[in-house]
Design a protein around this motif. Sequence first.
Motif, PDB file in Angstrom:
ATOM      1  N   LEU A 151       0.853  -1.107  -0.017  1.00 35.13           N
ATOM      2  CA  LEU A 151       0.042   0.134  -0.109  1.00 35.13           C
ATOM      3  C   LEU A 151       0.987   1.336  -0.119  1.00 35.13           C
ATOM      4  N   SER A 152       0.563   2.363  -0.763  1.00 34.24           N
ATOM      5  CA  SER A 152       1.026   3.415  -0.916  1.00 34.24           C
ATOM      6  C   SER A 152       0.210   4.579  -0.885  1.00 34.24           C
ATOM      7  N   TRP A 153       0.441   5.802  -0.415  1.00 38.96           N
ATOM      8  CA  TRP A 153      -0.755   7.029  -0.388  1.00 38.96           C
ATOM      9  C   TRP A 153       0.044   8.234  -0.292  1.00 38.96           C
ATOM     10  N   GLY A 154      -0.442   9.258  -0.791  1.00 35.76           N
ATOM     11  CA  GLY A 154      -0.073  10.664  -0.686  1.00 35.76           C
ATOM     12  C   GLY A 154      -1.252  11.615  -0.763  1.00 35.76           C
ATOM     13  N   MET A 155      -1.063  12.871   0.098  1.00 34.65           N
ATOM     14  CA  MET A 155      -2.229  13.764   0.199  1.00 34.65           C
ATOM     15  C   MET A 155      -1.610  15.211   0.014  1.00 34.65           C
ATOM     16  N   GLY A 156      -2.324  16.009  -0.352  1.00 29.79           N
ATOM     17  CA  GLY A 156      -1.802  17.550  -0.482  1.00 29.79           C
ATOM     18  C   GLY A 156      -2.495  18.377  -1.075  1.00 29.79           C
ATOM     19  N   PRO A 157      -2.199  19.816  -1.190  1.00 31.85           N
ATOM     20  CA  PRO A 157      -3.237  20.686  -2.008  1.00 31.85           C
ATOM     21  C   PRO A 157      -3.163  20.406  -3.656  1.00 31.85           C
ATOM     22  N   CYS A 158      -4.256  20.962  -4.219  1.00 32.67           N
ATOM     23  CA  CYS A 158      -4.220  21.052  -5.516  1.00 32.67           C
ATOM     24  C   CYS A 158      -4.755  22.328  -5.989  1.00 32.67           C
ATOM     25  N   MET A 159      -4.524  22.713  -7.452  1.00 34.56           N
ATOM     26  CA  MET A 159      -4.892  24.050  -7.728  1.00 34.56           C
ATOM     27  C   MET A 159      -5.079  23.925  -9.221  1.00 34.56           C
ATOM     28  N   SER A 160      -6.124  24.580  -9.623  1.00 36.23           N
ATOM     29  CA  SER A 160      -6.609  24.750 -11.208  1.00 36.23           C
ATOM     30  C   SER A 160      -6.258  26.353 -11.371  1.00 36.23           C
ATOM     31  N   PHE A 161      -5.784  26.473 -12.585  1.00 34.77           N
ATOM     32  CA  PHE A 161      -5.203  27.709 -12.914  1.00 34.77           C
ATOM     33  C   PHE A 161      -6.095  28.126 -14.081  1.00 34.77           C
ATOM     34  N   PRO A 162      -6.279  29.625 -14.215  1.00 37.52           N
ATOM     35  CA  PRO A 162      -7.162  30.265 -15.131  1.00 37.52           C
ATOM     36  C   PRO A 162      -6.671  30.395 -16.586  1.00 37.52           C
ATOM     37  N   VAL A 163      -6.395  29.243 -17.281  1.00 39.18           N
ATOM     38  CA  VAL A 163      -5.719  29.424 -18.558  1.00 39.18           C
ATOM     39  C   VAL A 163      -6.631  29.013 -19.693  1.00 39.18           C
ATOM     40  N   ALA A 164      -8.195  28.700 -19.390  1.00 36.50           N
ATOM     41  CA  ALA A 164      -8.787  28.140 -20.519  1.00 36.50           C
ATOM     42  C   ALA A 164      -8.962  29.331 -21.430  1.00 36.50           C
ATOM     43  N   THR A 165      -8.835  29.262 -22.720  1.00 35.17           N
ATOM     44  CA  THR A 165      -8.521  30.215 -23.825  1.00 35.17           C
ATOM     45  C   THR A 165     -10.226  30.369 -24.541  1.00 35.17           C
ATOM     46  N   GLU A 166     -11.054  29.368 -24.182  1.00 38.99           N
ATOM     47  CA  GLU A 166     -12.408  29.590 -24.896  1.00 38.99           C
ATOM     48  C   GLU A 166     -13.508  29.040 -23.789  1.00 38.99           C
ATOM     49  N   SER A 167     -14.382  30.094 -23.655  1.00 37.39           N
ATOM     50  CA  SER A 167     -15.274  29.992 -22.594  1.00 37.39           C
ATOM     51  C   SER A 167     -16.312  28.719 -22.780  1.00 37.39           C
ATOM     52  N   ARG A 168     -16.572  28.331 -24.192  1.00 41.49           N
ATOM     53  CA  ARG A 168     -17.327  27.113 -24.276  1.00 41.49           C
ATOM     54  C   ARG A 168     -16.579  25.840 -24.252  1.00 41.49           C
ATOM     55  N   LEU A 169     -15.277  25.675 -23.892  1.00 41.87           N
ATOM     56  CA  LEU A 169     -14.675  24.626 -23.312  1.00 41.87           C
ATOM     57  C   LEU A 169     -14.674  24.710 -21.878  1.00 41.87           C
ATOM     58  N   ALA A 170     -14.298  25.853 -21.329  1.00 39.65           N
ATOM     59  CA  ALA A 170     -14.515  25.762 -19.574  1.00 39.65           C
ATOM     60  C   ALA A 170     -14.203  27.275 -19.357  1.00 39.65           C
ATOM     61  N   ALA A 171     -14.594  27.429 -17.963  1.00 38.07           N
ATOM     62  CA  ALA A 171     -14.561  28.792 -17.748  1.00 38.07           C
ATOM     63  C   ALA A 171     -12.981  29.095 -17.230  1.00 38.07           C
ATOM     64  N   SER A 172     -12.689  30.376 -17.266  1.00 39.54           N
ATOM     65  CA  SER A 172     -11.082  30.654 -16.920  1.00 39.54           C
ATOM     66  C   SER A 172     -11.087  30.942 -15.483  1.00 39.54           C
ATOM     67  N   GLN A 173     -10.762  30.042 -14.625  1.00 38.34           N
ATOM     68  CA  GLN A 173     -10.992  30.291 -13.212  1.00 38.34           C
ATOM     69  C   GLN A 173      -9.848  29.806 -12.237  1.00 38.34           C
ATOM     70  N   TRP A 174      -9.782  30.557 -11.347  1.00 44.20           N
ATOM     71  CA  TRP A 174      -8.796  30.030  -9.892  1.00 44.20           C
ATOM     72  C   TRP A 174      -9.638  29.150  -9.185  1.00 44.20           C
ATOM     73  N   GLN A 175      -8.924  27.720  -8.885  1.00 46.54           N
ATOM     74  CA  GLN A 175      -9.631  26.933  -8.051  1.00 46.54           C
ATOM     75  C   GLN A 175      -8.641  26.317  -7.084  1.00 46.54           C
ATOM     76  N   THR A 176      -8.949  26.203  -6.042  1.00 49.81           N
ATOM     77  CA  THR A 176      -8.041  25.409  -5.179  1.00 49.81           C
ATOM     78  C   THR A 176      -8.851  24.429  -4.260  1.00 49.81           C
ATOM     79  N   GLY A 177      -7.921  23.690  -3.580  1.00 46.55           N
ATOM     80  CA  GLY A 177      -8.654  22.384  -3.037  1.00 46.55           C
ATOM     81  C   GLY A 177      -7.615  21.485  -2.364  1.00 46.55           C
ATOM     82  N   ILE A 178      -7.926  20.129  -2.199  1.00 44.29           N
ATOM     83  CA  ILE A 178      -7.244  19.276  -1.731  1.00 44.29           C
ATOM     84  C   ILE A 178      -7.468  17.781  -2.618  1.00 44.29           C
ATOM     85  N   GLY A 179      -6.243  16.957  -2.688  1.00 46.71           N
ATOM     86  CA  GLY A 179      -6.439  15.913  -3.299  1.00 46.71           C
ATOM     87  C   GLY A 179      -5.417  14.799  -2.636  1.00 46.71           C
ATOM     88  N   GLY A 180      -5.297  13.669  -3.313  1.00 48.50           N
ATOM     89  CA  GLY A 180      -4.698  12.401  -2.654  1.00 48.50           C
ATOM     90  C   GLY A 180      -4.632  11.350  -3.601  1.00 48.50           C
TER      91      GLY A 180
END
Length: 278
Positions: free
Chosen positions: A125-154
Motif C-alpha cells: 500500500l502507498s498513499w499521498g495527500m496534499g493541496p491541488c490548484m486549477s489555473f485560469p488558462v482556458a482560452t475558450e469559454s465554451r470549453l471551460a471557464a477561466s477560473q482559479w480553483q483551490t482544494g485538496i487531493g490525494g
Amino acid sequence: MPKRSLLLAAFFCRLVSLQASTPTADGQSDAAIARETSDPTSNLWYFYTELTLGIEPRLPLSKSNQLTVEFQPSLPVQLSDSWRLLNFPDLVLASNGTPSGGQVAGIESLSWLWALSPCQKPFGLSWGMGPCMSFPVATESRLAASQWQTGIGGVLCYRSDHFVSSVLLKSVWTTSGPGNAAGSFQAQYNLQYFFGNGMQVGLGRPRIEYNWNREGRGTWDVPVGVDFARVCHFGKLPVKIVLQYEFFAINDSRWQPEHLFQITFIPVLPSPLSGPIW
C-alpha cells in the motif's frame, strides 16, 4: 521578505545543482516498467500523453466530436529518506464540435496536485495527500471557464505481483473568475492485470467527475473503460503504448460524448533530481 527570498533562492539553487541519476528505467524489465507506469506513487518519472477521440452516435459528427490531448506526467521528488513529494500536473488541450455544427478549440484546463507521500509501502500500500490548484488558462469559454480553483487531493495505490489498483482524487472550489461553477470532484480510478512480459489489460484510467454550481445543482459524468497496453522501446527509451475505450454510464455534461477512444504514449525518462534533497 529578503530572508524569505534568500531561502527560496537557496532551495531552487539546490534543485538545479542536483545531477540526474536515480530513479530511472535502466536495467528494469518490461514487466517492471509496465507496473511502475501504472502506479501513480511510483518512483519513476513518466509522462502520460493521451489522445482522445469522442463521438456521440445519435448526433452528427460535426456537432458531437471531441478531440483532446492531455499531458499528465508523474514527477516524484524524494525529499528525505522517509518522505517524497508526488507531483501531478495536468494540461488539457481540446477541440469540440458545438450544437450549431461549429468547432471550438484551445486550452481547456491546467491543474497541479502536490501530494506528500511516505517512502515506505507496507503490504503493497502507498498513499499521498496534499493541496491541488486549477489555473485560469482556458482560452475558450465554451470549453471551460477561466477560473482559479483551490482544494485538496490525494492518491491511494495497492500493488501485488500481478495487479495494480489505484485512485487519484481531487476536490477543488472556485475562488475567482467568471462563470457559475462553484467546484468539482474527480476520481480517476485504475485496475490493471500484468502478464509478466510488458503486457497488461485493465479498466484504463476513467475519470469520474461531479461538478456543482453556485446554486448547489450538480452533474455527474461516470465512465467505465477497458484498455490494453504493452511496453515498447524506441532506441533506449522505454515507452508504454495504451489503447483504451470508455463508455459513459452516466453522462450529464453537454461536452462529453458517449464513446471515447484513446491512445496513450507513456515515455519513461530519467529524473533530473538525485534525492534525497535533504
